[in-house]
Design an enzyme around this catalytic site. Sequence first.
Site, mmCIF file in Angstrom:
data_model
loop_
_atom_site.group_PDB
_atom_site.id
_atom_site.type_symbol
_atom_site.label_atom_id
_atom_site.label_comp_id
_atom_site.label_asym_id
_atom_site.label_seq_id
_atom_site.Cartn_x
_atom_site.Cartn_y
_atom_site.Cartn_z
ATOM 1 N N GLU A 1 12.899 -9.543 0.913
ATOM 2 C CA GLU A 1 12.099 -8.420 1.421
ATOM 3 C C GLU A 1 12.875 -7.118 1.182
ATOM 4 O O GLU A 1 14.070 -7.051 1.492
ATOM 5 C CB GLU A 1 11.871 -8.638 2.922
ATOM 6 C CG GLU A 1 11.124 -7.524 3.617
ATOM 7 C CD GLU A 1 10.977 -7.809 5.123
ATOM 8 O OE1 GLU A 1 11.293 -8.945 5.566
ATOM 9 O OE2 GLU A 1 10.562 -6.897 5.850
ATOM 10 N N ASN B 1 8.095 -5.698 -1.381
ATOM 11 C CA ASN B 1 8.073 -4.573 -0.442
ATOM 12 C C ASN B 1 6.631 -4.500 0.059
ATOM 13 O O ASN B 1 5.767 -3.912 -0.598
ATOM 14 C CB ASN B 1 8.469 -3.267 -1.121
ATOM 15 C CG ASN B 1 8.487 -2.104 -0.125
ATOM 16 O OD1 ASN B 1 7.994 -2.245 1.002
ATOM 17 N ND2 ASN B 1 9.038 -0.985 -0.538
ATOM 18 N N TYR C 1 11.401 8.699 0.961
ATOM 19 C CA TYR C 1 11.334 7.672 -0.088
ATOM 20 C C TYR C 1 11.950 8.108 -1.423
ATOM 21 O O TYR C 1 12.039 7.294 -2.344
ATOM 22 C CB TYR C 1 9.877 7.243 -0.302
ATOM 23 C CG TYR C 1 9.252 6.623 0.933
ATOM 24 C CD1 TYR C 1 9.729 5.414 1.430
ATOM 25 C CD2 TYR C 1 8.205 7.241 1.616
ATOM 26 C CE1 TYR C 1 9.179 4.841 2.572
ATOM 27 C CE2 TYR C 1 7.645 6.678 2.757
ATOM 28 C CZ TYR C 1 8.140 5.479 3.229
ATOM 29 O OH TYR C 1 7.608 4.904 4.358
ATOM 30 N N PRO D 1 0.794 -1.234 0.000
ATOM 31 C CA PRO D 1 0.000 0.000 0.000
ATOM 32 C C PRO D 1 0.828 1.287 0.000
ATOM 33 O O PRO D 1 1.880 1.366 0.633
ATOM 34 C CB PRO D 1 -0.812 -0.103 1.301
ATOM 35 C CG PRO D 1 -0.119 -1.126 2.124
ATOM 36 C CD PRO D 1 0.528 -2.078 1.175
ATOM 37 N N ASN D 2 0.289 2.249 -0.722
ATOM 38 C CA ASN D 2 0.831 3.618 -0.830
ATOM 39 C C ASN D 2 2.073 3.733 -1.712
ATOM 40 O O ASN D 2 2.527 4.839 -1.986
ATOM 41 C CB ASN D 2 1.109 4.221 0.563
ATOM 42 C CG ASN D 2 -0.147 4.251 1.419
ATOM 43 O OD1 ASN D 2 -1.152 4.822 1.001
ATOM 44 N ND2 ASN D 2 -0.124 3.619 2.562
ATOM 45 N N ARG E 1 13.746 4.274 11.988
ATOM 46 C CA ARG E 1 12.470 4.979 12.082
ATOM 47 C C ARG E 1 11.687 4.558 13.335
ATOM 48 O O ARG E 1 12.265 4.013 14.260
ATOM 49 C CB ARG E 1 11.696 4.756 10.773
ATOM 50 C CG ARG E 1 12.477 5.270 9.558
ATOM 51 C CD ARG E 1 11.731 5.052 8.277
ATOM 52 N NE ARG E 1 10.482 5.815 8.256
ATOM 53 C CZ ARG E 1 9.516 5.631 7.346
ATOM 54 N NH1 ARG E 1 9.664 4.717 6.404
ATOM 55 N NH2 ARG E 1 8.432 6.349 7.390
ATOM 56 N N HIS F 1 12.858 -2.821 1.631
ATOM 57 C CA HIS F 1 12.318 -1.539 2.094
ATOM 58 C C HIS F 1 13.197 -0.428 1.553
ATOM 59 O O HIS F 1 14.434 -0.511 1.655
ATOM 60 C CB HIS F 1 12.266 -1.473 3.623
ATOM 61 C CG HIS F 1 11.396 -2.544 4.186
ATOM 62 N ND1 HIS F 1 10.025 -2.505 4.082
ATOM 63 C CD2 HIS F 1 11.704 -3.713 4.791
ATOM 64 C CE1 HIS F 1 9.527 -3.598 4.614
ATOM 65 N NE2 HIS F 1 10.516 -4.353 5.045
ATOM 66 N N ILE F 2 12.558 0.570 1.010
ATOM 67 C CA ILE F 2 13.295 1.697 0.436
ATOM 68 C C ILE F 2 14.021 2.452 1.544
ATOM 69 O O ILE F 2 15.193 2.809 1.416
ATOM 70 C CB ILE F 2 12.311 2.611 -0.325
ATOM 71 C CG1 ILE F 2 11.708 1.836 -1.498
ATOM 72 C CG2 ILE F 2 13.007 3.891 -0.794
ATOM 73 C CD1 ILE F 2 10.472 2.490 -2.102
ATOM 74 N N SER F 3 13.310 2.698 2.630
ATOM 75 C CA SER F 3 13.893 3.417 3.767
ATOM 76 C C SER F 3 14.554 2.431 4.730
ATOM 77 O O SER F 3 14.285 1.224 4.683
ATOM 78 C CB SER F 3 12.805 4.205 4.497
ATOM 79 O OG SER F 3 11.862 3.313 5.081
ATOM 80 N N ALA G 1 3.346 -1.037 4.595
ATOM 81 C CA ALA G 1 2.838 -1.102 5.973
ATOM 82 C C ALA G 1 2.398 -2.514 6.369
ATOM 83 O O ALA G 1 2.415 -2.865 7.563
ATOM 84 C CB ALA G 1 1.693 -0.114 6.153
ATOM 85 N N ARG H 1 5.078 10.968 -2.351
ATOM 86 C CA ARG H 1 4.815 10.759 -0.936
ATOM 87 C C ARG H 1 6.116 10.859 -0.129
ATOM 88 O O ARG H 1 7.074 10.128 -0.388
ATOM 89 C CB ARG H 1 4.225 9.352 -0.803
ATOM 90 C CG ARG H 1 4.200 8.756 0.549
ATOM 91 C CD ARG H 1 4.142 7.229 0.407
ATOM 92 N NE ARG H 1 3.940 6.607 1.677
ATOM 93 C CZ ARG H 1 4.344 5.376 1.959
ATOM 94 N NH1 ARG H 1 4.954 4.643 1.060
ATOM 95 N NH2 ARG H 1 4.122 4.870 3.123
HETATM 96 C C1 DQA Z 1 8.480 0.820 3.478
HETATM 97 C C2 DQA Z 1 8.630 0.997 4.991
HETATM 98 C C3 DQA Z 1 7.303 0.745 5.702
HETATM 99 O O1 DQA Z 1 7.455 0.894 7.113
HETATM 100 C C4 DQA Z 1 6.268 1.744 5.227
HETATM 101 O O2 DQA Z 1 5.017 1.458 5.813
HETATM 102 C C5 DQA Z 1 6.159 1.814 3.739
HETATM 103 C C6 DQA Z 1 7.363 1.682 2.917
HETATM 104 C C7 DQA Z 1 9.770 1.181 2.714
HETATM 105 O O3 DQA Z 1 9.868 0.840 1.545
HETATM 106 O O4 DQA Z 1 10.664 1.843 3.283
HETATM 107 O O5 DQA Z 1 5.094 2.098 3.207
HETATM 108 O O6 DQA Z 1 8.207 -0.548 3.215
#
Ligand code: DQA
Length: 149
Positions: free
Chosen positions: A99, A75, A24, A11-12, A108, A101-103, A78, A19
């Site tokens: 897995e 990825n 990101y 999502p997102n 965090r 994650h961009i960040s 959330a 965003r």
């Molecule tokens: C994310 C990190 C998650 O905590 C967050 O909810 C995201 C993006 C990342 O790519 O850093 O939507 O997966």
Amino acid sequence: MSRTVYVLNGPNLNLLGKRQPAIYGYETLADVEADCRRVGDELKLEIEFYQSNAEHQIIDWIHEARERAGGIVINPAAFTHTSVAILDALNACEFPIIEVHISNVHKREAFRHHSYVSTVASGVIAGFGTQGYQLALQRLARLIDESQQ
Ligand code: DQA
């Protein structure tokens, strides 16, 4: 083993580039897809690239991948931190899962430090920006190659 790889985005991530760019970056999901296809060509992987805001859709793609893929890059966004259902779907797969994650989620909020998906992943990439997807594909290609030796 199949050289088809599913690259799944939660999502997102459709808002990537717009965003929270300080977290990101400015690359869009279309840019990430183009990068994955280019790297996929170099690695002789066939890329199925998807994004959804709906948990059930991601689960359905994992089930599809289970039948025809050699690996998944995911990825889960959330859903990483909440979804036992996505974990269960991934646990039903017998191929490697990476897995992404961009960040750097560990830098965090505390609620981002736990990942259900990490318990099934062969490896986790976090904090490399969108380059993490390319690194994940390189690793997956290596694992697929090794499984064929
Ligand atoms: C994310 C990190 C998650 O905590 C967050 O909810 C995201 C993006 C990342 O790519 O850093 O939507 O997966």
